[in-house]
Design a protein around this motif. Structure first.
Motif, PDB file in Angstrom:
ATOM      1  N   GLN A 146       0.930  13.861 -26.278  1.00 57.15           N
ATOM      2  CA  GLN A 146       2.174  14.123 -25.552  1.00 57.15           C
ATOM      3  C   GLN A 146       2.472  15.621 -25.431  1.00 57.15           C
ATOM      4  OE1 GLN A 146       5.110  11.945 -27.730  1.00 57.15           O
ATOM      5  NE2 GLN A 146       4.204   9.968 -27.282  1.00 57.15           N
ATOM      6  N   LEU A 147       1.718  16.433 -26.115  1.00 55.39           N
ATOM      7  CA  LEU A 147       1.937  17.872 -26.097  1.00 55.39           C
ATOM      8  C   LEU A 147       1.633  18.448 -24.715  1.00 55.39           C
ATOM      9  CD1 LEU A 147       2.583  20.375 -27.844  1.00 55.39           C
ATOM     10  CD2 LEU A 147       0.135  20.542 -28.296  1.00 55.39           C
ATOM     11  N   LYS A 148       2.575  19.194 -24.178  1.00 56.56           N
ATOM     12  CA  LYS A 148       2.395  19.806 -22.868  1.00 56.56           C
ATOM     13  C   LYS A 148       2.164  21.295 -23.080  1.00 56.56           C
ATOM     14  CE  LYS A 148       5.116  16.447 -20.375  1.00 56.56           C
ATOM     15  NZ  LYS A 148       4.186  15.408 -20.518  1.00 56.56           N
ATOM     16  N   LYS A 182       0.884  11.742 -30.782  1.00 59.06           N
ATOM     17  CA  LYS A 182       1.832  12.862 -30.668  1.00 59.06           C
ATOM     18  C   LYS A 182       1.161  14.065 -30.031  1.00 59.06           C
ATOM     19  CE  LYS A 182       4.863  11.539 -34.405  1.00 59.06           C
ATOM     20  NZ  LYS A 182       5.423  11.877 -35.709  1.00 59.06           N
ATOM     21  N   LEU A 183      -0.070  14.309 -30.369  1.00 56.81           N
ATOM     22  CA  LEU A 183      -0.793  15.431 -29.772  1.00 56.81           C
ATOM     23  C   LEU A 183      -1.047  15.192 -28.288  1.00 56.81           C
ATOM     24  CD1 LEU A 183      -3.337  16.372 -32.573  1.00 56.81           C
ATOM     25  CD2 LEU A 183      -1.418  17.733 -31.760  1.00 56.81           C
TER      26      LEU A 183
END
Length: 143
Positions: A139-141, A136-137
């Motif tokens: 995927q962080l933009k 999930k991290l």
């Protein structure tokens, strides 16, 4: 804790008592000082206008457990309290700052209640796949 200099004879002085916690002006989000600070102190003149104080300090503080967020009683005791006043000026000696400092140094940075369950060691994560949190991290933009 203040004591009058003229109350300390040449051979020294032994006192026992307690002070209200409000005298020590301690404000902390993890701790509440609600109980008195008890002391047993010996005052000894060690030179011209020099004073050595030795003794024991103890109190009970309310602490917030960092694991459960519950409040619990945390007993504190300083067996080897020592303060040295190199030049006694005026008619009284104030040991409040030294007592406050010794009590604060006894506080653990992360208080844990005796009733808190021990932390369990986690299972090692798959090094190639990573954990769900890391995915999930990733995927962080940020830009």
């Amino acid at each position: 804790m203040k004591i009058k200099v003229h109350d300390i004879p040449e051979e020294g002085l032994h006192i026992e008592g307690e002070d209200a916690p409000s005298l020590y002006d301690v404000k902390d989000i993890l701790y509440r000082f609600e109980k008195p600070i008890r002391y047993v102190l010996d005052f000894l003149w060690v030179g011209d206008r020099k004073l050595l104080v030795r003794g024991r300090l103890e109190t009970v503080v309310r602490a917030q457990c960092v694991r459960t967020l519950d409040w619990f009683d945390l007993p504190l005791a300083q067996e080897g309290f020592e303060a040295f006043v190199e030049a006694v000026r005026g008619d009284e000696v104030d040991l409040t700052p030294q007592i406050r400092e010794d009590i604060l140094l006894l506080l653990p940075p992360n208080p844990v209640s005796p009733q808190a369950k021990p932390l369990k060691a986690g299972q090692p994560q798959d090094l190639e796949g990573g954990s769900e949190v890391w995915r999930k991290l990733d995927q962080l933009k940020l830009k």
